[in-house]
Design a protein around this motif. Structure first.
Motif, PDB file in Angstrom:
ATOM      1  N   GLY A 134      17.279  29.517  33.621  1.00 55.63           N
ATOM      2  CA  GLY A 134      18.196  28.896  34.567  1.00 55.63           C
ATOM      3  C   GLY A 134      19.588  28.921  33.967  1.00 55.63           C
ATOM      4  O   GLY A 134      19.931  29.840  33.219  1.00 55.63           O
ATOM      5  N   GLY A 135      20.385  27.915  34.279  1.00 56.87           N
ATOM      6  CA  GLY A 135      21.708  27.904  33.664  1.00 56.87           C
ATOM      7  C   GLY A 135      22.662  26.952  34.337  1.00 56.87           C
ATOM      8  O   GLY A 135      22.347  26.308  35.340  1.00 56.87           O
ATOM      9  N   VAL A 136      23.845  26.880  33.745  1.00 56.67           N
ATOM     10  CA  VAL A 136      24.918  26.008  34.221  1.00 56.67           C
ATOM     11  C   VAL A 136      26.120  26.886  34.550  1.00 56.67           C
ATOM     12  O   VAL A 136      26.607  27.631  33.697  1.00 56.67           O
ATOM     13  N   TYR A 137      26.598  26.796  35.787  1.00 53.67           N
ATOM     14  CA  TYR A 137      27.804  27.516  36.174  1.00 53.67           C
ATOM     15  C   TYR A 137      29.026  26.650  35.862  1.00 53.67           C
ATOM     16  O   TYR A 137      29.051  25.465  36.185  1.00 53.67           O
ATOM     17  N   GLU A 138      30.013  27.258  35.222  1.00 58.85           N
ATOM     18  CA  GLU A 138      31.201  26.519  34.799  1.00 58.85           C
ATOM     19  C   GLU A 138      32.411  26.835  35.676  1.00 58.85           C
ATOM     20  O   GLU A 138      33.012  25.945  36.259  1.00 58.85           O
ATOM     21  N   LYS A 139      32.792  28.095  35.757  1.00 61.40           N
ATOM     22  CA  LYS A 139      33.928  28.510  36.587  1.00 61.40           C
ATOM     23  C   LYS A 139      33.861  30.017  36.746  1.00 61.40           C
ATOM     24  O   LYS A 139      33.145  30.708  35.994  1.00 61.40           O
ATOM     25  N   ASP A 140      34.595  30.543  37.713  1.00 62.67           N
ATOM     26  CA  ASP A 140      34.648  31.996  37.847  1.00 62.67           C
ATOM     27  C   ASP A 140      35.991  32.425  38.405  1.00 62.67           C
ATOM     28  O   ASP A 140      36.776  31.621  38.929  1.00 62.67           O
ATOM     29  N   THR A 141      36.290  33.705  38.232  1.00 62.21           N
ATOM     30  CA  THR A 141      37.520  34.291  38.735  1.00 62.21           C
ATOM     31  C   THR A 141      37.194  35.657  39.322  1.00 62.21           C
ATOM     32  O   THR A 141      36.189  36.292  38.961  1.00 62.21           O
ATOM     33  N   MET A 142      38.078  36.143  40.223  1.00 62.14           N
ATOM     34  CA  MET A 142      37.888  37.472  40.798  1.00 62.14           C
ATOM     35  C   MET A 142      39.260  38.017  41.185  1.00 62.14           C
ATOM     36  O   MET A 142      40.078  37.300  41.780  1.00 62.14           O
ATOM     37  N   HIS A 143      39.498  39.270  40.831  1.00 64.09           N
ATOM     38  CA  HIS A 143      40.810  39.867  41.100  1.00 64.09           C
ATOM     39  C   HIS A 143      40.673  41.384  41.144  1.00 64.09           C
ATOM     40  O   HIS A 143      39.668  41.952  40.698  1.00 64.09           O
ATOM     41  N   SER A 144      41.684  42.035  41.657  1.00 61.67           N
ATOM     42  CA  SER A 144      41.682  43.487  41.703  1.00 61.67           C
ATOM     43  C   SER A 144      41.687  44.066  40.291  1.00 61.67           C
ATOM     44  O   SER A 144      42.280  43.500  39.360  1.00 61.67           O
ATOM     45  N   ALA A 145      41.017  45.199  40.138  1.00 65.85           N
ATOM     46  CA  ALA A 145      41.032  45.889  38.849  1.00 65.85           C
ATOM     47  C   ALA A 145      42.369  46.576  38.595  1.00 65.85           C
ATOM     48  O   ALA A 145      42.637  47.012  37.469  1.00 65.85           O
ATOM     49  N   TYR A 146      43.207  46.652  39.619  1.00 65.70           N
ATOM     50  CA  TYR A 146      44.489  47.342  39.520  1.00 65.70           C
ATOM     51  C   TYR A 146      45.634  46.341  39.584  1.00 65.70           C
ATOM     52  O   TYR A 146      45.578  45.356  40.333  1.00 65.70           O
ATOM     53  N   ALA A 147      46.695  46.615  38.836  1.00 60.84           N
ATOM     54  CA  ALA A 147      47.858  45.734  38.845  1.00 60.84           C
ATOM     55  C   ALA A 147      48.483  45.663  40.239  1.00 60.84           C
ATOM     56  O   ALA A 147      49.041  44.627  40.630  1.00 60.84           O
ATOM     57  N   ASN A 148      48.397  46.759  40.983  1.00 64.42           N
ATOM     58  CA  ASN A 148      48.972  46.785  42.335  1.00 64.42           C
ATOM     59  C   ASN A 148      47.877  46.811  43.401  1.00 64.42           C
ATOM     60  O   ASN A 148      48.079  47.304  44.505  1.00 64.42           O
ATOM     61  N   GLY A 149      46.696  46.257  43.067  1.00 65.43           N
ATOM     62  CA  GLY A 149      45.581  46.255  43.993  1.00 65.43           C
ATOM     63  C   GLY A 149      45.825  45.364  45.203  1.00 65.43           C
ATOM     64  O   GLY A 149      46.691  44.475  45.189  1.00 65.43           O
ATOM     65  N   SER A 150      45.022  45.575  46.239  1.00 61.76           N
ATOM     66  CA  SER A 150      45.220  44.847  47.498  1.00 61.76           C
ATOM     67  C   SER A 150      44.365  43.591  47.614  1.00 61.76           C
ATOM     68  O   SER A 150      44.636  42.744  48.466  1.00 61.76           O
ATOM     69  N   PHE A 151      43.346  43.437  46.779  1.00 59.86           N
ATOM     70  CA  PHE A 151      42.413  42.314  46.943  1.00 59.86           C
ATOM     71  C   PHE A 151      43.046  41.002  46.509  1.00 59.86           C
ATOM     72  O   PHE A 151      43.598  40.886  45.407  1.00 59.86           O
ATOM     73  N   THR A 152      42.955  40.008  47.355  1.00 57.00           N
ATOM     74  CA  THR A 152      43.376  38.647  47.008  1.00 57.00           C
ATOM     75  C   THR A 152      42.468  37.661  47.742  1.00 57.00           C
ATOM     76  O   THR A 152      41.839  38.001  48.745  1.00 57.00           O
ATOM     77  N   THR A 153      42.416  36.446  47.234  1.00 57.36           N
ATOM     78  CA  THR A 153      41.779  35.344  47.957  1.00 57.36           C
ATOM     79  C   THR A 153      42.759  34.179  47.991  1.00 57.36           C
ATOM     80  O   THR A 153      43.506  33.953  47.036  1.00 57.36           O
ATOM     81  N   ALA A 154      42.754  33.458  49.090  1.00 55.53           N
ATOM     82  CA  ALA A 154      43.565  32.254  49.226  1.00 55.53           C
ATOM     83  C   ALA A 154      42.670  31.036  49.023  1.00 55.53           C
ATOM     84  O   ALA A 154      41.444  31.125  49.141  1.00 55.53           O
TER      85      ALA A 154
END
Length: 205
Positions: A134-154
């Motif tokens: 099992g386990g304990v979730y602490e925090k997570d992040t997600m972002h584009s692999a590219y400096a000028n990538g289009s993926f974002t979350t609000a």
């Protein structure tokens, strides 16, 4: 409680047990990452169970489910592993991050989930194997692999999900999954306390 186990005062037999356990749990995650399914299965007792964000299952069902998800393999980066030992039972915990690179919303995305992977183990016929993961979730992040990538979350995109693994839930739903909203996480301290209490009872402490 589990945290009352003596640490740094091991007999030679305890050191050998702890090293075998440490190698076993780290190898199990290695096998999961690199799709060595038979070797991963061999790390578990036949009556073992696994609880992750995408399934709660008996070990054979978990292996089969993992095979179906092999297209986007996770990578578990383990920083250190602690082992609590009491006779023929033990708990181990890997301080780790889970990394996934995948296509999402027309971009290449990197997701990193900080977690404590928690194992319960038992020695049967002289051999240590995993009885529960099992386990304990602490925090997570997600972002584009590219400096000028289009993926974002609000903030409003992640607001419906648990703070300790909101990005993971968002990604799984985008891929048609049904993540468990009731996992153990630091945003719900009572779930973490209950896990350690259950492990303490398992160890007979």
């Amino acid at each position: 409680m589990i945290f009352d186990c003596k640490m740094g005062q091991n007999t030679l037999e305890e050191l050998l047990d702890k090293e075998n356990i440490r190698e076993l749990v780290e190898f199990e995650r290695y096998c999961r990452d690199y799709e060595h399914w038979d070797q991963m299965r061999a790390c578990y007792h036949d009556d073992a169970t696994v609880c992750t964000s995408w399934t709660t299952a008996k070990i054979d069902d978990f292996v089969e489910g993992s095979k179906k998800r092999a297209g986007i393999p996770p990578r578990h980066k383990i920083f250190n592993t602690l082992v609590w030992l009491n006779g023929n039972r033990a708990c181990a915990e890997c301080i780790a991050v889970i990394q996934i690179r995948c296509e999402l919303d027309g971009d290449l995305v990197d997701m990193t989930t900080h977690t404590r992977i928690h194992f319960r183990l038992e020695k049967r016929d002289g051999v240590w194997k995993i009885l529960h993961l099992g386990g304990v979730y602490e925090k997570d992040t997600m972002h584009s692999a590219y400096a000028n990538g289009s993926f974002t979350t609000a903030p409003e995109d992640l607001a419906p999900y648990r703070p300790s693994y909101a990005n993971m839930m968002y990604r799984q739903i985008k891929y048609g999954g049904h993540p468990n909203p009731d996992m153990i996480g630091e945003d719900r301290p009572e779930t973490v306390a209950a896990m350690y209490a259950e492990s303490s009872e398992f160890l007979g402490l």
